[in-house]
Design an enzyme around this catalytic site. Sequence first.
Site, short mmCIF file in Angstrom:
data_model
loop_
_atom_site.label_atom_id
_atom_site.label_comp_id
_atom_site.label_asym_id
_atom_site.label_seq_id
_atom_site.Cartn_x
_atom_site.Cartn_y
_atom_site.Cartn_z
N LYS A 461 0.88 -1.18 0.00
CA LYS A 461 0.00 0.00 0.00
C LYS A 461 0.92 1.22 0.00
CE LYS A 461 -3.57 2.16 2.91
NZ LYS A 461 -4.30 2.01 4.17
N ASP A 463 1.27 4.97 0.24
CA ASP A 463 0.49 6.10 0.76
C ASP A 463 1.17 7.43 0.41
OD1 ASP A 463 -1.53 7.38 2.14
OD2 ASP A 463 -1.30 6.19 3.96
N ASP A 533 -10.56 7.66 3.25
CA ASP A 533 -10.37 7.32 4.66
C ASP A 533 -11.68 7.25 5.41
OD1 ASP A 533 -7.71 6.81 4.75
OD2 ASP A 533 -7.11 8.79 5.47
C1 DGJ Z 1 -3.80 7.35 5.38
C2 DGJ Z 1 -4.43 6.15 4.77
O1 DGJ Z 1 -5.49 6.51 3.94
C3 DGJ Z 1 -4.86 5.19 5.87
O2 DGJ Z 1 -5.55 4.11 5.33
C4 DGJ Z 1 -3.64 4.76 6.62
O3 DGJ Z 1 -2.81 4.01 5.78
C5 DGJ Z 1 -2.91 5.96 7.17
N1 DGJ Z 1 -2.65 6.94 6.15
C6 DGJ Z 1 -1.61 5.56 7.80
O4 DGJ Z 1 -0.86 6.61 8.18
#
Ligand code: DGJ
Length: 714
Positions: A461, A463, A533
């Site tokens: 993932k 980010d 989120d």
């Molecule tokens: C933002 C992401 O969208 C969340 O799912 C998670 O991974 C957090 N960051 C972690 O810091």
Amino acid sequence: MISFDEKSGIFYLENAEVTYAFSLADGILYHLYFGRKVPHDDLRYLNRSAYCAPGEGMGENSRDRELPLYGRGDGREPMIGVTSENGNLLCEPLYKGHRVIPQPAIPGMPSTFGGETLEVTLEDEKKGLRVVLSYTLFSDTSAVTRTCRLENIGSAPLTLTRVYSFAFDLPAVPLDALSLEGAWANERTPERVALHHGVWSIDSKQASSSAILNPFAAFMTKDCTEDAGEVWGVNLVYSSSFRILANVGPHGKARIEGGINDFGFSWHLAPGEVFHAPEAVLAYSDHGLGHLSRVFHDTYREHLIPTRFVKKPRPVVINNWEATYFNFNREKLFAIIDAAAGTGIDTFVLDDGWFGDRNDDHRALGDWFVNEEKLEGGLDAIIEHCHEKGLKFGLWFEPEMVNPQSKLYEAHPDWAIHAPDYTPITMRNQYALDLTRKEVRDYIVSVVSAILDSHEIDYVKWDYNRCVTEMYSAHLAPDREGEFAHRYALGLYDLCERLVVTHPNILFEGCASGGARFDPAILAYFPQIWTSDDTDAVMRTRIQWGTSLCYPLSSMSCHASVCPNHQTGRTTPWDTRATIAHLGATGYELDVSRLSEEDLAAIPAQVDAYHEMEDLVLEGDLYRLEEPYSGRQFAVELVSKDKSHAHVTFMQLFRVFNCPPRPLKLKGLDPDALYRVEEKGLTLHGRTLMSAGLLIPVDRMKDCTCLTYRLTKV
Ligand code: DGJ
């Protein structure tokens, strides 16, 4: 599909549904038509009637050009801005030739693939400028993509101040513009407004496509609905600062343009250098927004998202973020893995907090070394445990960032993006790294690869939790600082080439505080993106609906989470959360080790239900039935390409007392075929289901409950 009629000087681009045509006269390309497919010879008529003889007012100079220019009689927005060394803004590239070739890649940038491309070359020798306009068509989808490149063919430097990827003009009818506006945890809400004389535009100045406005816009006739009316859609294959505009000029005609945001942009183009604009995907529908969306979905599934993943079943993940945030240790993770094992969930994803001294979001970004104190036995122990329990393993990174409290920042404070004289602002306590610098990218590639190459990792993932603010690089010359935002994108794509493409067996999921960088360029590397989120099922009906306007369901990562929901505090039934999360690449994001026995026991059936409809999520046609914004209900339908089966999801958002069962009219079925509706034990004609509808017992459905229906042709 692509042809040039020498006699009339008309270029025809045609696919099954659409004609795009422009003509050549006296070295200039004039836009003729973009819309529903028409017999192509008829367009000669348009060509003749668009012509105004010299002397007829400003007519001959204000015709719609394929390459609209500044300062040659057309007062509307130009597509390019190029300044000569002597400050002259004018240019007038004239036709030199054209060729039709298999679709080429755009150097350094992601793009669609597998099409046939027309390249038309125009040159202005006085300026020393060559412009190549590119148009791509595909055999199996009716999208048209466009890009252009600018080459300095002279002996003096040029400065580019605007490079849009495309321009086309629409007939003089009143039009609305639709964009996807949003914010963190509330991304991509459709907003429809009337176009007016002057300029309507959307943009980003953040070096990312942003949660605020997606690089997508649709321009539609007033009568356009989900299923009827004309609409033109544009979506940029670009992750940095962009602009899309509609300029309604004299006589009410709208010119649509888009590409790199010219705010703060300038690019030094030395003799011999070439500049490539990002690709834009254009689509047209005369059956409303629903069909437009399906054109985008098909285009992205067939010609953009990596083929090795696009139609393959995706991992059903359990992600520990909302389960633990930073507060975990090996035992806690083992407990989650143990609870998930055997439920059908097949991949455990370890989110933020596994590296450096990252126990909160103030520190350690950039220090991509396993925190063995927190995770006894390191990642190996977790991975081994996953494998023993039959799960694959995924890992979270945020490669583009650094915290001021980190070893990386101590060693290289100058790698964080900052401008002279001003203290850079933090966002989520972090800085973005200067991806325009090769040594920064090399460092990221080496540390991230070291982890990926020494562990069995199936999923990453990726980010990105802040945007870029102070656009400046200490390594660019003062007169090149205007290149920063685009160079950031090129740096990002270079990272993707070197990390994603070199690890073809790892599925990379995009993420940017949820959906702040949800765009086609990211999809060219990452088959799915964390949609938002906000994991509340009610909010997700809206966010996923808006996202589906141009992105396929399989590109949206969607997880069922705990209640009361961490973002909204709302409580929705467990099955509803799973059902709404099934409308994308599904997964879970909660502490499954603390679920009630009943909820844990429900997961296998939920995962089975997902697998049963998974082919439709990956390859089916999406029909949006009931929009969620009015707050009453939400319904969508997925239909297989051969119309042999379908799946309907209905959610009652808000129950109204004394409301009789409601017919839900389905779409996209074979009218003459009989379909068995499994859950109702009924067999009805497609025509009936689409005209009389499927009766939904809304009178018996509580708030936030769902019903799903499986339809199979008999
Ligand atoms: C933002 C992401 O969208 C969340 O799912 C998670 O991974 C957090 N960051 C972690 O810091």
